[in-house]
Scaffold this motif. Structure first.
Motif, PDB file in Angstrom:
ATOM      1  N   GLU A 190      -4.602   2.292   8.165  1.00 46.42           N
ATOM      2  CA  GLU A 190      -6.036   2.066   8.319  1.00 46.42           C
ATOM      3  C   GLU A 190      -6.595   1.200   7.199  1.00 46.42           C
ATOM      4  O   GLU A 190      -7.439   0.332   7.445  1.00 46.42           O
ATOM      5  CB  GLU A 190      -6.783   3.409   8.363  1.00 46.42           C
ATOM      6  N   VAL A 191      -6.149   1.417   5.980  1.00 46.04           N
ATOM      7  CA  VAL A 191      -6.639   0.595   4.866  1.00 46.04           C
ATOM      8  C   VAL A 191      -6.311  -0.874   5.106  1.00 46.04           C
ATOM      9  O   VAL A 191      -7.158  -1.760   4.906  1.00 46.04           O
ATOM     10  CB  VAL A 191      -6.033   1.071   3.527  1.00 46.04           C
ATOM     11  N   ALA A 192      -5.086  -1.142   5.550  1.00 53.49           N
ATOM     12  CA  ALA A 192      -4.698  -2.527   5.822  1.00 53.49           C
ATOM     13  C   ALA A 192      -5.501  -3.118   6.980  1.00 53.49           C
ATOM     14  O   ALA A 192      -5.997  -4.243   6.893  1.00 53.49           O
ATOM     15  CB  ALA A 192      -3.202  -2.584   6.126  1.00 53.49           C
ATOM     16  N   LEU A 205       0.806  -1.225   0.000  1.00 48.06           N
ATOM     17  CA  LEU A 205       0.000   0.000   0.000  1.00 48.06           C
ATOM     18  C   LEU A 205       0.837   1.272   0.000  1.00 48.06           C
ATOM     19  O   LEU A 205       0.347   2.327  -0.414  1.00 48.06           O
ATOM     20  CB  LEU A 205      -0.918   0.002   1.230  1.00 48.06           C
ATOM     21  N   VAL A 206       2.081   1.190   0.450  1.00 51.39           N
ATOM     22  CA  VAL A 206       2.924   2.389   0.569  1.00 51.39           C
ATOM     23  C   VAL A 206       3.062   3.152  -0.757  1.00 51.39           C
ATOM     24  O   VAL A 206       2.949   4.383  -0.774  1.00 51.39           O
ATOM     25  CB  VAL A 206       4.309   2.029   1.137  1.00 51.39           C
ATOM     26  N   PRO A 207       3.285   2.484  -1.908  1.00 54.25           N
ATOM     27  CA  PRO A 207       3.389   3.241  -3.164  1.00 54.25           C
ATOM     28  C   PRO A 207       2.107   3.993  -3.522  1.00 54.25           C
ATOM     29  O   PRO A 207       2.146   4.957  -4.296  1.00 54.25           O
ATOM     30  CB  PRO A 207       3.688   2.157  -4.210  1.00 54.25           C
ATOM     31  N   ILE A 208       0.970   3.557  -2.974  1.00 53.11           N
ATOM     32  CA  ILE A 208      -0.316   4.185  -3.291  1.00 53.11           C
ATOM     33  C   ILE A 208      -0.659   5.286  -2.302  1.00 53.11           C
ATOM     34  O   ILE A 208      -1.030   6.398  -2.687  1.00 53.11           O
ATOM     35  CB  ILE A 208      -1.438   3.121  -3.308  1.00 53.11           C
ATOM     36  N   THR A 209      -0.551   4.990  -1.017  1.00 54.18           N
ATOM     37  CA  THR A 209      -0.989   5.938   0.016  1.00 54.18           C
ATOM     38  C   THR A 209       0.160   6.513   0.835  1.00 54.18           C
ATOM     39  O   THR A 209      -0.071   7.359   1.701  1.00 54.18           O
ATOM     40  CB  THR A 209      -1.986   5.248   0.968  1.00 54.18           C
ATOM     41  N   GLY A 210       1.391   6.039   0.590  1.00 55.41           N
ATOM     42  CA  GLY A 210       2.546   6.613   1.258  1.00 55.41           C
ATOM     43  C   GLY A 210       2.730   6.113   2.682  1.00 55.41           C
ATOM     44  O   GLY A 210       1.984   5.253   3.173  1.00 55.41           O
ATOM     45  N   LEU A 211       3.731   6.660   3.355  1.00 56.84           N
ATOM     46  CA  LEU A 211       4.007   6.307   4.745  1.00 56.84           C
ATOM     47  C   LEU A 211       3.101   7.132   5.650  1.00 56.84           C
ATOM     48  O   LEU A 211       3.547   8.033   6.371  1.00 56.84           O
ATOM     49  CB  LEU A 211       5.483   6.569   5.072  1.00 56.84           C
ATOM     50  N   TYR A 226       5.815  -0.114  11.929  1.00 57.98           N
ATOM     51  CA  TYR A 226       6.789  -0.384  10.864  1.00 57.98           C
ATOM     52  C   TYR A 226       6.652   0.639   9.741  1.00 57.98           C
ATOM     53  O   TYR A 226       7.623   0.937   9.046  1.00 57.98           O
ATOM     54  CB  TYR A 226       6.568  -1.798  10.328  1.00 57.98           C
ATOM     55  N   ILE A 227       5.443   1.177   9.582  1.00 56.63           N
ATOM     56  CA  ILE A 227       5.174   2.146   8.523  1.00 56.63           C
ATOM     57  C   ILE A 227       5.243   3.574   9.044  1.00 56.63           C
ATOM     58  O   ILE A 227       5.868   4.452   8.446  1.00 56.63           O
ATOM     59  CB  ILE A 227       3.787   1.881   7.898  1.00 56.63           C
ATOM     60  N   THR A 228       4.560   3.819  10.156  1.00 58.94           N
ATOM     61  CA  THR A 228       4.533   5.161  10.731  1.00 58.94           C
ATOM     62  C   THR A 228       4.505   5.045  12.251  1.00 58.94           C
ATOM     63  O   THR A 228       3.861   4.138  12.787  1.00 58.94           O
ATOM     64  CB  THR A 228       3.290   5.944  10.222  1.00 58.94           C
TER      65      THR A 228
END
Length: 238
Positions: free
Chosen positions: A107-109, A95-101, A180-182
């Motif tokens: 939330e999407v995940a 999802l990172v390439p679509i919605t970023g960090l 891990y993402i934010t």
């Protein structure tokens, strides 16, 4: 890292327990509650609440449609099952390439992981309503919407609440990986404590995550008992 030892936060004012990096230092917990632990706990509650709420709305709508239009059930089940089988870190990375960090990625995940659990439980609950009860409602002139809100959903509530309980506990667990993402939620101090090898931080934060999951489950059990008083009724002696 100094001489292979742990990096101790706030070393200048640290207690002997913190300097020795003991298993659990209550003084560190007290001094860092408002600055570290409490904000992370609030963020974790927010991540979980948003994900389960959105997931519930989507799953409820899909279950209601699938209840009356069966061809919707299999595609939605396959889609939600596919999301559920993807490891959390892998899904975050996709999802990172679509919605970023961003929090949106998290939330999407998390919403995706709630769908299968909630959809199956809601649909099972709706289908467990006896047909004769629905026929009685139709005989009283109830519309389809009134049947749903007055008969189907109330009688399906035990299965619905069971799904919510599982979704909430699962989301609380998965939300720790979101750091891990934010750096949001209880996962942030857990990861930081592991990186610095500071035992108290990740032990205290991990214990908070477990306590949050247990508390949420108990609270939902109590809510279920309030919403479904008939399920506690004792059967007459035979």
């Amino acid at each position: 890292m100094s001489g292979g030892g742990p990096v101790i936060p706030n070393f200048g004012g640290a207690s002997k327990c913190v300097v020795n990096n003991d298993l659990f230092c209550t003084d560190w917990v007290r001094s860092n509650w408002h600055g570290t632990l409490e904000p992370a706990l609030v963020q974790h509650l927010r991540l979980t609440g948003i994900a389960v709420s959105i997931g519930f709305v989507i799953a409820l709508a899909a279950a209601i449609v699938a209840r009356h239009t069966r061809f919707v059930e299999q595609p939605f089940t396959l889609f939600s099952a596919l999301l559920y089988t993807i490891p959390s870190i892998a899904l975050f990375q996709l999802l990172v390439p679509i919605t970023g960090l961003t929090e949106t990625t998290v939330e999407v995940a998390l919403v995706g992981y709630t769908l299968l659990i909630l959809f199956r439980n809601i649909l099972t609950g709706l289908r467990s309503v006896p047909e004769e009860v629905l026929e009685a409602g139709r005989g009283m002139g109830l519309t389809r919407r009134q049947l749903l809100t007055r008969i189907e959903l109330p009688l399906a509530m035990p299965a619905v609440m069971a799904g919510i309980r599982i979704a909430v506990v699962t989301t609380i667990s998965l939300a720790t990986v979101a750091a891990y993402i934010t750096p949001l939620g209880l996962g942030a101090p857990i990861f930081y404590g592991l990186q610095t090898n500071f035992t108290t931080e990740f032990v205290a934060t991990g214990a908070l995550a477990v306590l949050l999951a247990v508390t949420a489950d108990i609270a939902l059990v109590l809510i279920q008992r309030v919403l479904t008083p008939w399920s506690r009724a004792r059967r007459p002696a035979t």
